[in-house]
Enzyme design. Sequence first.
Site, mmCIF file in Angstrom:
data_model
loop_
_atom_site.group_PDB
_atom_site.id
_atom_site.type_symbol
_atom_site.label_atom_id
_atom_site.label_comp_id
_atom_site.label_asym_id
_atom_site.label_seq_id
_atom_site.Cartn_x
_atom_site.Cartn_y
_atom_site.Cartn_z
ATOM 1 N N PHE A 128 48.223 52.787 -32.018
ATOM 2 C CA PHE A 128 49.040 53.922 -32.480
ATOM 3 C C PHE A 128 50.485 53.489 -32.692
ATOM 4 C CE2 PHE A 128 45.612 56.232 -30.187
ATOM 5 C CZ PHE A 128 45.205 57.066 -31.215
ATOM 6 N N GLU A 129 51.081 54.005 -33.760
ATOM 7 C CA GLU A 129 52.413 53.554 -34.146
ATOM 8 C C GLU A 129 53.493 53.791 -33.097
ATOM 9 O OE1 GLU A 129 54.258 56.763 -37.070
ATOM 10 O OE2 GLU A 129 52.107 56.605 -37.293
#
Lengths: 336, 258
Positions: free
Chosen positions: B51-52
């Site tokens: 996840f960013e």
Amino acid sequence: MDGGVSSEIQRGKGELFTDPDPDRARKFFRQKSRLMKDKTMPLSKAVEAFVHDGDYLALGGFGGNRAPIAACHEILRQGRKRMGLAGHTTTHEFQILSAGEVFDRVDVSYIVGLEARGLSPCARRYMQSGRVKVTEWSNYAISARLKAAAMGIPFVPTRTLLGTDTFEQSACIIMECPYTGKKLSLQPALYPDVAVIHVHEADVFGNCRIRGILKSDNDLACAAKRVIITCERLITNEEIRQSPSETTIPYFLVDAVCEVPFGNYPGNMVYEYFSDEEHLKEWLKVEADPETFTEFLQKNIYGCKDHHDYINKNGGMDKMLKLRAMEHLLYKEAAR
Amino acid sequence: MTDAYNPMELMICVAARELLDGSTVAVGTGAPCAAAMLAQKAYSPNLSVIFEAGSLCPLLPEMPISVGDSRAGHKAVMVTTMGAVMETCARGYVDYTFLGGAQIDMYGNLNSTYIGGTHQKPKVRFPGSGGANDFGSFCWKMMVLTVQDKRRFVEKCDFITTPGWLKGGNSRYEAGLPEGTGPYKVFTNMAVMDFDSETRRMRVISVNPGYTIKDVEDNCGFELLKAPKITETEPPTEEELRILRDDVDPHRYLIGRS
């Protein structure tokens, strides 16, 4: 900035809202106190002293998670205007600051939306009004900009934004790599005037512990000229010194330390409390009608003395305990 | 069998099959995350989700609401900075990403910034890139999961937020984006598309059960290429549906919508 670079290929046409010059930033940082002194104060006082009309503001956390919500409310209560803003994945924070029309220029990577929850009608209205100057970036681009500032250099080369309209509307420059001849997008250093970062624990001097994802908060604390810390709880300096590898932000970057338990409510504070989805849903709903929204803001922000007052109007400690149980997935344990 | 699942379930199941065991995928919330979770539980137990906001390889207990929330970081092997995640993509360690947007064109370029008016005074403002431009630039295979209609599948995006094949041919690499990256497949409620290897234009490879190629063309704002042999998309299996409904999205947040 002086002149062009001979290997410059292309330049985005977005406005650069902040000065990327590291020497002017160094001059500012030179005069900041290095004294390990007690910096605790009420949040209202910190906002009064360190957040000014016209300043460029950046917030810690990632889109409502570990976000300085209490500080956003206080900025509205004190009526700040004409601020610049780093929209570096700001969700509920952006929704609040739009409601107060606090900013008139914004560096965008992600705004207006609240991820899976939907889009904010209020933020959308404000962004569609033509009254906000906008420069586009991506999440990595803004991270790199804060990294450049934290490194004390004017830019960081990356390979993002290439070929897109996001580049066209950024203030990024594409140049040729002197080693490989490849195209590089140079992300200009971003030195915010003021940052507000919500953390799990801090001592009175401003040494901070953050648990969970950092987003860009380590670099943000280094890059910002003034840093306000809100924390879930104060801990002793003795405790900090017992495990210094847990310190994410050292005291000398910090100007104010404000103890604000549940300071991220109604957002999600990892390991502490989950987000109040019902309240966030209500927020999105009432925004549709400006009149209802005005009443809602009066009840929840302008008519509140402080963050505790806001929490008490929305379920108080009972609600906080419920959100704590949700954060720890206790309902899953109980279902076993 | 067509009544036994809805379009969202079909898209998620078909997309999940693309994610090979032992690979890495960068995802946002919603359908892409559901596809990654389903892949993990059905086919690829060693699929690493990224996840960013900073979380690497979490064990997702339920669907995250935000890519930065507690669920997205649950039992991760590491939580770090956004810069570190994006640099992992930039170094070539991330195999897939799933993206979406308000508009997509025949080269797989995506718009999630605005539609109508001007950039400074848009008619409809959307969130902007977030991490999409970065993921779309750096991950090896970019995939799209979206509903198919003319409003979305447009001749020309009002704004290119995230790079696809740009203007086709070799234009993506000429712009400076890393060699070997680019749009790979598009999954809609009606069909599965890939991209022609020369022109880089979108091409139908299979049509979903219950639809015809004409339905697909009628719901697309540009001319679609066709693979030499167009097949029928393999519908969700009972096992895929069971996992999706019982383990991935038990509260029907996503699959209950369509």
